[in-house]
Design a protein around this motif. Structure first.
Motif, PDB file in Angstrom:
ATOM      1  N   THR A 104      -3.699 -15.078  -3.541  1.00  0.00           N
ATOM      2  CA  THR A 104      -2.649 -14.099  -3.851  1.00  0.00           C
ATOM      3  C   THR A 104      -3.028 -12.653  -3.533  1.00  0.00           C
ATOM      4  OG1 THR A 104      -3.394 -13.801  -6.156  1.00  0.00           O
ATOM      5  CG2 THR A 104      -1.797 -15.557  -5.735  1.00  0.00           C
ATOM      6  N   ILE A 105      -4.288 -12.405  -3.148  1.00  0.00           N
ATOM      7  CA  ILE A 105      -4.727 -11.017  -2.972  1.00  0.00           C
ATOM      8  C   ILE A 105      -5.206 -10.726  -1.552  1.00  0.00           C
ATOM      9  CG2 ILE A 105      -6.225  -9.187  -3.838  1.00  0.00           C
ATOM     10  CD1 ILE A 105      -6.543 -10.865  -6.405  1.00  0.00           C
ATOM     11  N   THR A 106      -6.285 -11.386  -1.140  1.00  0.00           N
ATOM     12  CA  THR A 106      -6.929 -11.073   0.136  1.00  0.00           C
ATOM     13  C   THR A 106      -5.981 -11.135   1.332  1.00  0.00           C
ATOM     14  OG1 THR A 106      -8.984 -11.951  -0.780  1.00  0.00           O
ATOM     15  CG2 THR A 106      -8.938 -11.537   1.573  1.00  0.00           C
ATOM     16  N   PRO A 107      -5.047 -12.092   1.394  1.00  0.00           N
ATOM     17  CA  PRO A 107      -4.128 -12.091   2.540  1.00  0.00           C
ATOM     18  C   PRO A 107      -3.298 -10.824   2.672  1.00  0.00           C
ATOM     19  CG  PRO A 107      -4.135 -14.250   1.502  1.00  0.00           C
ATOM     20  CD  PRO A 107      -4.913 -13.336   0.597  1.00  0.00           C
TER      21      PRO A 107
ATOM     22  N   HIS B 172     -11.373  -5.576  -7.902  1.00  0.00           N
ATOM     23  CA  HIS B 172     -11.278  -4.475  -6.946  1.00  0.00           C
ATOM     24  C   HIS B 172      -9.929  -3.769  -7.090  1.00  0.00           C
ATOM     25  CE1 HIS B 172     -10.652  -3.320  -2.432  1.00  0.00           C
ATOM     26  NE2 HIS B 172     -10.869  -2.256  -3.180  1.00  0.00           N
ATOM     27  N   VAL B 173      -8.863  -4.551  -7.152  1.00  0.00           N
ATOM     28  CA  VAL B 173      -7.525  -3.971  -7.306  1.00  0.00           C
ATOM     29  C   VAL B 173      -7.427  -3.226  -8.642  1.00  0.00           C
ATOM     30  CG1 VAL B 173      -5.052  -4.469  -7.412  1.00  0.00           C
ATOM     31  CG2 VAL B 173      -6.514  -5.770  -5.869  1.00  0.00           C
ATOM     32  N   ALA B 174      -8.022  -3.785  -9.698  1.00  0.00           N
ATOM     33  CA  ALA B 174      -7.992  -3.136 -11.009  1.00  0.00           C
ATOM     34  C   ALA B 174      -8.702  -1.790 -10.981  1.00  0.00           C
ATOM     35  CB  ALA B 174      -8.631  -4.051 -12.059  1.00  0.00           C
TER      36      ALA B 174
ATOM     37  N   GLN C 149       0.919  -7.559  -3.792  1.00  0.00           N
ATOM     38  CA  GLN C 149       1.429  -6.907  -2.587  1.00  0.00           C
ATOM     39  C   GLN C 149       1.945  -5.504  -2.915  1.00  0.00           C
ATOM     40  OE1 GLN C 149       5.068  -8.498  -1.012  1.00  0.00           O
ATOM     41  NE2 GLN C 149       4.796  -7.591   1.014  1.00  0.00           N
ATOM     42  N   GLN C 150       2.708  -5.411  -3.986  1.00  0.00           N
ATOM     43  CA  GLN C 150       3.280  -4.124  -4.382  1.00  0.00           C
ATOM     44  C   GLN C 150       2.197  -3.107  -4.732  1.00  0.00           C
ATOM     45  OE1 GLN C 150       5.481  -4.127  -8.085  1.00  0.00           O
ATOM     46  NE2 GLN C 150       6.846  -2.515  -7.376  1.00  0.00           N
ATOM     47  N   ILE C 151       1.207  -3.536  -5.525  1.00  0.00           N
ATOM     48  CA  ILE C 151       0.131  -2.626  -5.943  1.00  0.00           C
ATOM     49  C   ILE C 151      -0.700  -2.193  -4.741  1.00  0.00           C
ATOM     50  CG2 ILE C 151      -2.008  -2.452  -7.270  1.00  0.00           C
ATOM     51  CD1 ILE C 151      -0.712  -4.348  -9.329  1.00  0.00           C
ATOM     52  N   ILE C 152      -1.068  -3.151  -3.888  1.00  0.00           N
ATOM     53  CA  ILE C 152      -1.918  -2.861  -2.729  1.00  0.00           C
ATOM     54  C   ILE C 152      -1.233  -1.900  -1.780  1.00  0.00           C
ATOM     55  CG2 ILE C 152      -2.869  -3.911  -0.635  1.00  0.00           C
ATOM     56  CD1 ILE C 152      -3.540  -6.375  -2.444  1.00  0.00           C
ATOM     57  N   GLN C 153       0.054  -2.099  -1.543  1.00  0.00           N
ATOM     58  CA  GLN C 153       0.777  -1.227  -0.631  1.00  0.00           C
ATOM     59  C   GLN C 153       1.062   0.139  -1.254  1.00  0.00           C
ATOM     60  OE1 GLN C 153       4.192  -3.554   0.561  1.00  0.00           O
ATOM     61  NE2 GLN C 153       3.009  -4.768   2.032  1.00  0.00           N
ATOM     62  N   ARG C 154       1.404   0.147  -2.540  1.00  0.00           N
ATOM     63  CA  ARG C 154       1.727   1.404  -3.202  1.00  0.00           C
ATOM     64  C   ARG C 154       0.526   2.342  -3.257  1.00  0.00           C
ATOM     65  NH1 ARG C 154       3.569   2.217  -9.582  1.00  0.00           N
ATOM     66  NH2 ARG C 154       3.554   4.502  -9.540  1.00  0.00           N
ATOM     67  N   PHE C 155      -0.651   1.784  -3.589  1.00  0.00           N
ATOM     68  CA  PHE C 155      -1.840   2.620  -3.743  1.00  0.00           C
ATOM     69  C   PHE C 155      -2.743   2.582  -2.503  1.00  0.00           C
ATOM     70  CE2 PHE C 155      -0.487   1.600  -8.077  1.00  0.00           C
ATOM     71  CZ  PHE C 155      -0.387   2.861  -8.618  1.00  0.00           C
ATOM     72  N   GLN C 156      -2.232   1.976  -1.432  1.00  0.00           N
ATOM     73  CA  GLN C 156      -2.933   1.944  -0.146  1.00  0.00           C
ATOM     74  C   GLN C 156      -4.361   1.459  -0.284  1.00  0.00           C
ATOM     75  OE1 GLN C 156      -2.359   5.946   1.397  1.00  0.00           O
ATOM     76  NE2 GLN C 156      -0.306   5.446   2.107  1.00  0.00           N
ATOM     77  N   ILE C 157      -4.517   0.334  -0.966  1.00  0.00           N
ATOM     78  CA  ILE C 157      -5.836  -0.243  -1.179  1.00  0.00           C
ATOM     79  C   ILE C 157      -6.289  -0.933   0.096  1.00  0.00           C
ATOM     80  CG2 ILE C 157      -7.144  -1.931  -2.549  1.00  0.00           C
ATOM     81  CD1 ILE C 157      -5.137  -1.413  -4.829  1.00  0.00           C
ATOM     82  N   LYS C 158      -7.524  -0.700   0.472  1.00  0.00           N
ATOM     83  CA  LYS C 158      -8.081  -1.266   1.704  1.00  0.00           C
ATOM     84  C   LYS C 158      -9.165  -2.302   1.373  1.00  0.00           C
ATOM     85  CE  LYS C 158      -5.559   1.633   4.029  1.00  0.00           C
ATOM     86  NZ  LYS C 158      -4.367   1.180   4.777  1.00  0.00           N
ATOM     87  N   ALA C 159      -9.395  -3.177   2.340  1.00  0.00           N
ATOM     88  CA  ALA C 159     -10.408  -4.229   2.139  1.00  0.00           C
ATOM     89  C   ALA C 159     -11.819  -3.648   2.160  1.00  0.00           C
ATOM     90  CB  ALA C 159     -10.273  -5.299   3.212  1.00  0.00           C
TER      91      ALA C 159
END
Length: 326
Positions: A100-103, A166-168, A315-325
């Motif tokens: 649910t996250i890495t992709p 990481h997202v947290a 998806q929403q959190i990663i895109q909103r806060f521009q989180i990178k791998a």
């Protein structure tokens, strides 16, 4: 019987012609089942997988052989199962990072919601933000303030890029306004060792590697990153309670059983019943809790819905806060 009589008998009972196919289906499983774990041996998910594999093997009458295929943040093992024959003899025991996250953080060769059929959500572990008692703070807020004044500042180690932790960390940085440095490690174990050695101010990892040190008083648990307190650490507040924000976040690490999307329904049903039977055993539940993970036993339909909902949230959190791998 004469040849004519045999043909007449077969013609009178066409259902008999289906017996070999039915017998073949009913014989599943008639060989060992490969359980792919997309992480190296020795970690928390590996320990849970081996426990469940043993219990399910006893129920199914065939061994479930754990095959550790670590790499690419869990995506390598997931890819192997996504491409495997959908015959029930290759299953995936995976966690939410690769599902649910890495992709959402990097290109994956599979689509978790398309290429897999969830079978059973087995357990989930609270993610804990912790520090050393020497930091001299009773709460998470005070600990963050104390670390800010020290050399190195607020450094938080996690099991790696793309993990729920990481997202947290990125969400905590965005919502607190603090200068937080994310330090990714290759697993929760190394991050815990780094905290014990004073390399980082905080570790945010799943409970399993932390619990022995928390119980021994060597590590101080400050908060869990989920909406409700965990039964494993009932005295530890949620991050929402500790910070006054992030009240609805749910960054637990969970482990579940899945199969390739086109696996037969009867095989999925048999696997689900076997997993549920294993999780109903008191000895298995006690061992899971000792490993630092709460038994869940969520069957296929709600498990699939949880994956769908959680994937959209990440998806929403990663895109909103521009989180990178990286």
């Amino acid at each position: 019987m004469k040849r004519r009589d045999i043909l007449t008998a077969l013609g009178a009972a066409p259902a008999a012609l289906t017996l070999p196919r039915l017998a073949s289906a009913q014989a599943w499983p008639n060989q060992p089942i490969r359980m792919v774990v997309p992480y190296a041996a020795g970690g928390g998910i590996d320990a849970v997988a081996r426990l469940i594999a043993k219990a399910m093997g006893e129920d199914l009458g065939q061994s479930l052989v754990v095959d550790n295929r670590g790499g690419a943040g869990g995506m390598l093992g997931a890819e192997i199962v996504a491409r495997a024959a959908p015959d029930g003899y290759t299953v995936l025991f995976a966690g939410n990072p690769e599902l649910t996250i890495t992709p959402w953080l990097q290109k994956a060769s599979y689509q978790p919601l398309v290429d897999f059929k969830p079978v059973e959500l087995v357990s989930q572990s609270p993610s804990v933000i912790a520090c050393l008692p020497t930091l001299g703070a009773a709460t998470l807020r005070d600990a963050l303030a104390a670390a800010k004044k020290r050399p190195g500042g607020i450094t938080i180690g996690t099991p790696g890029n793309g993990s729920p932790m990481h997202v947290a960390v990125e969400l905590l940085r965005a919502q607190s306004g603090l200068d937080i440095v994310h330090v990714p490690y290759k697993g929760a174990g190394p991050a815990t060792v780094a905290l014990l050695g004073g390399e980082i101010a905080f570790a945010l990892v799943g409970a399993p590697p932390l619990l022995p040190h928390i119980n021994a008083g060597k590590i101080q648990a400050l908060a869990v990153t989920q909406p409700q307190r965990s039964p494993l650490l009932a005295q530890v507040p949620t991050i929402g309670e500790a910070m006054g924000f992030m009240k609805d976040v749910d960054f637990v690490a969970w482990y579940g059983l899945l199969v390739p999307a086109k696996a037969p329904a009867e095989v999925v049903d048999r696997l689900q019943k076997s997993a549920a039977s294993a999780l109903a055993q008191p000895a298995v539940r006690e061992r899971l809790q000792a490993l630092g993970t709460d038994p869940v036993a969520m069957p296929a339909v709600p498990f699939a819905e949880r994956m769908k909902t959680e994937s959209a949230q990440y998806q929403q959190i990663i895109q909103r806060f521009q989180i990178k791998a990286n």
